[in-house]
Write a protein that holds these residues in place. Structure first.
Motif, mmCIF file in Angstrom:
data_model
loop_
_atom_site.group_PDB
_atom_site.id
_atom_site.type_symbol
_atom_site.label_atom_id
_atom_site.label_comp_id
_atom_site.label_asym_id
_atom_site.label_seq_id
_atom_site.Cartn_x
_atom_site.Cartn_y
_atom_site.Cartn_z
ATOM 1 N N ARG A 1 5.873 -12.106 -3.525
ATOM 2 C CA ARG A 1 5.895 -10.991 -3.162
ATOM 3 C C ARG A 1 7.148 -9.942 -2.841
ATOM 4 O O ARG A 1 6.904 -8.811 -2.982
ATOM 5 C CB ARG A 1 5.188 -11.058 -1.587
ATOM 6 N N GLY B 1 0.853 -1.324 -0.078
ATOM 7 C CA GLY B 1 0.077 0.081 0.069
ATOM 8 C C GLY B 1 0.891 1.448 -0.060
ATOM 9 O O GLY B 1 0.622 2.320 -0.767
ATOM 10 N N TRP C 1 -1.176 -12.977 -5.607
ATOM 11 C CA TRP C 1 -2.182 -12.913 -6.709
ATOM 12 C C TRP C 1 -2.556 -11.435 -6.808
ATOM 13 O O TRP C 1 -3.000 -10.878 -5.889
ATOM 14 C CB TRP C 1 -3.411 -13.675 -6.925
ATOM 15 N N GLU D 1 10.081 3.874 6.547
ATOM 16 C CA GLU D 1 9.896 2.299 6.746
ATOM 17 C C GLU D 1 10.839 1.641 7.641
ATOM 18 O O GLU D 1 11.710 2.010 8.025
ATOM 19 C CB GLU D 1 10.129 1.536 5.344
ATOM 20 N N ASP E 1 -3.676 -2.525 4.894
ATOM 21 C CA ASP E 1 -4.151 -3.560 6.166
ATOM 22 C C ASP E 1 -4.324 -2.706 7.395
ATOM 23 O O ASP E 1 -5.047 -3.207 8.161
ATOM 24 C CB ASP E 1 -2.936 -4.650 6.091
HETATM 25 C C1 LIG Z 1 -1.496 -15.875 3.759
HETATM 26 C C2 LIG Z 1 -1.855 -14.516 3.094
HETATM 27 C C3 LIG Z 1 -2.174 -14.344 1.416
HETATM 28 C C4 LIG Z 1 -2.376 -13.270 0.806
HETATM 29 N N1 LIG Z 1 -2.553 -13.315 -0.418
HETATM 30 C C5 LIG Z 1 -2.979 -12.154 -1.382
HETATM 31 C C6 LIG Z 1 -2.849 -12.213 -2.540
HETATM 32 O O1 LIG Z 1 -2.993 -13.220 -3.166
HETATM 33 N N2 LIG Z 1 -3.548 -11.039 -3.207
HETATM 34 C C7 LIG Z 1 -3.661 -10.011 -2.511
HETATM 35 O O2 LIG Z 1 -3.886 -8.836 -3.009
HETATM 36 N N3 LIG Z 1 -3.473 -9.784 -1.318
HETATM 37 C C8 LIG Z 1 -2.915 -10.977 -0.537
HETATM 38 N N4 LIG Z 1 -2.773 -10.779 0.716
HETATM 39 C C9 LIG Z 1 -3.044 -9.688 1.305
HETATM 40 C C10 LIG Z 1 -1.813 -8.691 1.323
HETATM 41 O O3 LIG Z 1 -0.468 -9.469 1.764
HETATM 42 C C11 LIG Z 1 -1.902 -7.415 2.303
HETATM 43 O O4 LIG Z 1 -3.431 -7.182 2.315
HETATM 44 C C12 LIG Z 1 -0.924 -6.517 1.822
HETATM 45 O O5 LIG Z 1 0.360 -6.644 2.165
HETATM 46 C C13 LIG Z 1 -1.126 -5.091 2.455
HETATM 47 O O6 LIG Z 1 -0.467 -4.079 2.149
HETATM 48 P P1 LIG Z 1 -0.217 -2.901 3.437
HETATM 49 O O7 LIG Z 1 0.835 -2.140 2.613
HETATM 50 O O8 LIG Z 1 -1.211 -2.333 3.760
HETATM 51 O O9 LIG Z 1 0.627 -3.726 4.718
HETATM 52 P P2 LIG Z 1 1.942 -4.486 4.676
HETATM 53 O O10 LIG Z 1 2.270 -5.048 3.397
HETATM 54 O O11 LIG Z 1 1.662 -5.496 5.832
HETATM 55 O O12 LIG Z 1 3.158 -3.286 5.067
HETATM 56 C C14 LIG Z 1 3.179 -2.475 5.867
HETATM 57 C C15 LIG Z 1 4.545 -2.186 6.013
HETATM 58 O O13 LIG Z 1 4.698 -1.122 7.107
HETATM 59 C C16 LIG Z 1 5.996 -1.543 7.731
HETATM 60 N N5 LIG Z 1 5.701 -0.957 9.191
HETATM 61 C C17 LIG Z 1 4.976 -1.616 10.251
HETATM 62 N N6 LIG Z 1 5.258 -1.099 11.261
HETATM 63 C C18 LIG Z 1 5.979 0.378 11.049
HETATM 64 C C19 LIG Z 1 6.267 1.256 11.636
HETATM 65 N N7 LIG Z 1 6.082 1.409 13.099
HETATM 66 N N8 LIG Z 1 6.834 2.208 11.191
HETATM 67 C C20 LIG Z 1 7.316 2.294 10.052
HETATM 68 N N9 LIG Z 1 7.000 1.254 9.175
HETATM 69 C C21 LIG Z 1 6.193 0.263 9.676
HETATM 70 C C22 LIG Z 1 6.196 -2.978 7.684
HETATM 71 O O14 LIG Z 1 7.501 -3.400 7.957
HETATM 72 C C23 LIG Z 1 5.625 -3.074 6.116
HETATM 73 O O15 LIG Z 1 6.937 -2.724 5.331
HETATM 74 C C24 LIG Z 1 -2.363 -12.205 1.423
HETATM 75 C C25 LIG Z 1 -2.130 -12.187 3.047
HETATM 76 C C26 LIG Z 1 -1.885 -13.472 3.634
HETATM 77 C C27 LIG Z 1 -1.564 -13.155 5.018
#
Ligand SMILES: Cc1cc2nc3c(=O)[nH]c(=O)nc-3n(C[C@H](O)[C@H](O)[C@H](O)COP(=O)(O)OP(=O)(O)OC[C@H]3O[C@@H](n4cnc5c(N)ncnc54)[C@H](O)[C@@H]3O)c2cc1C
Length: 376
Positions: free
Chosen positions: A101, A10, A42, A29, A282
């Motif tokens: 990923r 995201g 996916w 990060e 998330d």
């Molecule tokens: C088993 C599994 C399978 C999945 N399969 C799919 C799929 O096929 N397709 C799909 O679209 N989605 C899938 N997902 C969901 C997807 O992985 C998440 O929705 C996605 O990674 C969310 O992205 P994000 O950037 O919100 O969070 P994240 O990817 O969790 O990134 C958060 C980032 O913030 C950083 N962070 C955390 N705390 C701090 C802090 N205090 N200060 C600075 N940085 C920080 C972390 O290190 C990380 O880099 C799957 C999830 C799981 C668990």
């Protein structure tokens, strides 16, 4: 200026969208460097349409594998629902892309100027005033920003301070993910498959010419730990009634390439934003992986943030953003939670399968396409 916290799917996509739209930002990060860990995910056509809007579509396609057929089946691979993705390709320009990923993250990072990503910078807390946010990092440094975007994942620090009552829910299911360092037999190359058994399910898809990703889900208590010396035997036993391909995948995967996570989501919240702070991905609406949409919704968030900021350059658009996204995202979170319950039914699995076989294909496709549609 927008400060983005978190370089996950995201946060990185937000940076790339902002880069394209000339919106001023900095990204922070907590990890020291991009992670090489993880398994396959996916990217559905809705996510790919956003990546097409940015500059990263071609590089992402280069490191992924196109999925043209998605099969939901019983444990022996007899279809319960079988969808060609080609109509989606015709309608939206893309079918689905399976990708590692870590490769996705690296490709996104390459599209962002180095000076705008700050590694090893974890947010500790923030202080909000009417016109700005003061951010404190765990290394003691502070900065001021007009706006703060919390893209820091399901365990978001930004969310826990902004909405301390938010709750992570355990789904009752645990998931092993593995990457086999081999391609699938040719006939499976462009297929995504999920096999439903009784209280267990198994999914697979090829990621590249030499990597195949799989996942195995079973009903379980939370926080269980694996004994790595017997994990493979346990998985083989758990899936002994499944199609022989499942045994081959488990057998051929190196033990260090198998990871385990409990499946959780975030109980839908009333708001994702307050004043000059907004959560995305998330951090705002973590969903179970059953529809493969968590990352895609984080990517959509990035797109709509960028679009709204461009449309209303002198306004705080976080409230408008929430209004635009709330209904769609929450409906995916609910549907995904329910899908997980149905997929892992232990008693009644035969009835479930019969019901699924009886659902008209056009209804299954309609539901799938409603998710693929960006609804602009
Ligand atoms: C088993 C599994 C399978 C999945 N399969 C799919 C799929 O096929 N397709 C799909 O679209 N989605 C899938 N997902 C969901 C997807 O992985 C998440 O929705 C996605 O990674 C969310 O992205 P994000 O950037 O919100 O969070 P994240 O990817 O969790 O990134 C958060 C980032 O913030 C950083 N962070 C955390 N705390 C701090 C802090 N205090 N200060 C600075 N940085 C920080 C972390 O290190 C990380 O880099 C799957 C999830 C799981 C668990």
């Amino acid at each position: 200026m927008y400060t983005i916290i978190g370089a996950g799917i995201g946060g990185l996509t937000t940076a790339i969208v902002f880069e394209k739209l000339n919106i001023e930002y900095q990204l922070f990060e907590k990890t020291k460097a991009p992670s090489a860990l993880g398994a396959g995910i996916w990217l559905a056509p809705n996510a790919l349409q956003v990546l097409e809007f940015t500059s990263v579509l071609n590089p992402v396609f280069k490191v992924g594998n196109v999925i043209n057929r998605i099969t939901l089946s019983n444990e022996k691979l007899a279809p319960l629902a079988d969808s060609s993705q080609l109509p989606a390709k015709e309608k939206y320009g893309f079918s689905t892309l399976a990708i590692h990923r870590a490769k996705l993250q690296l490709t996104l990072i390459e599209a962002i100027p180095k000076e705008k990503i700050h590694w090893n910078k974890a947010i500790k807390s923030f202080k909000q005033s009417k016109d700005s946010v003061t951010i404190t990092f765990t290394d003691g440094t502070q900065m001021q920003s007009q706006y703060l975007i919390g893209a820091d994942g399901i365990n978001s620090k930004v969310r826990s301070q902004l909405f301390p009552k938010s709750q992570i829910r355990y789904s009752g299911q645990t998931c092993w993910r593995g990457v086999m360092k081999k391609a699938l037999p040719k006939e499976f190359k462009d297929r995504g498959i999920e096999m439903w058994g009784k209280g267990v399910r198994f999914g697979l898809s090829q990621l590249s010419a030499h990597e195949t990703s799989w996942f195995a889900v079973k009903n379980s208590k939370a926080f269980q730990k694996d004994d790595k010396t017997i994990l493979k035997q346990e998985l083989l036993k758990m899936f002994k009634n499944f199609h022989p391909l499942v045994q081959e995948l488990i057998n051929t995967t190196e033990i260090q390439d198998i990871i385990r996570n409990d499946i959780t989501d975030l109980k839908p919240m009333k708001h994702w934003q307050k004043g000059n702070i907004c959560l995305i991905g998330d951090a705002a609406h973590s969903t179970t992986p059953n529809m493969g949409q968590g990352g895609a919704q984080a990517i959509e968030d990035a797109y709509y943030l960028g679009k709204l900021i461009t449309k209303y350059p002198n306004e705080n658009i976080f409230n408008k953003f929430e209004k635009k996204r709330f209904k769609r995202v929450n409906s995916i979170v609910r549907q995904s939670w329910l899908t997980g319950k149905i997929a892992n039914l232990k008693t009644g699995a035969n009835i479930r399968n019969a019901v699924f076989r009886a659902i008209p294909k056009r209804l299954i496709d309609k539901n799938m396409y409603s998710v693929y549609d960006l609804n602009e």
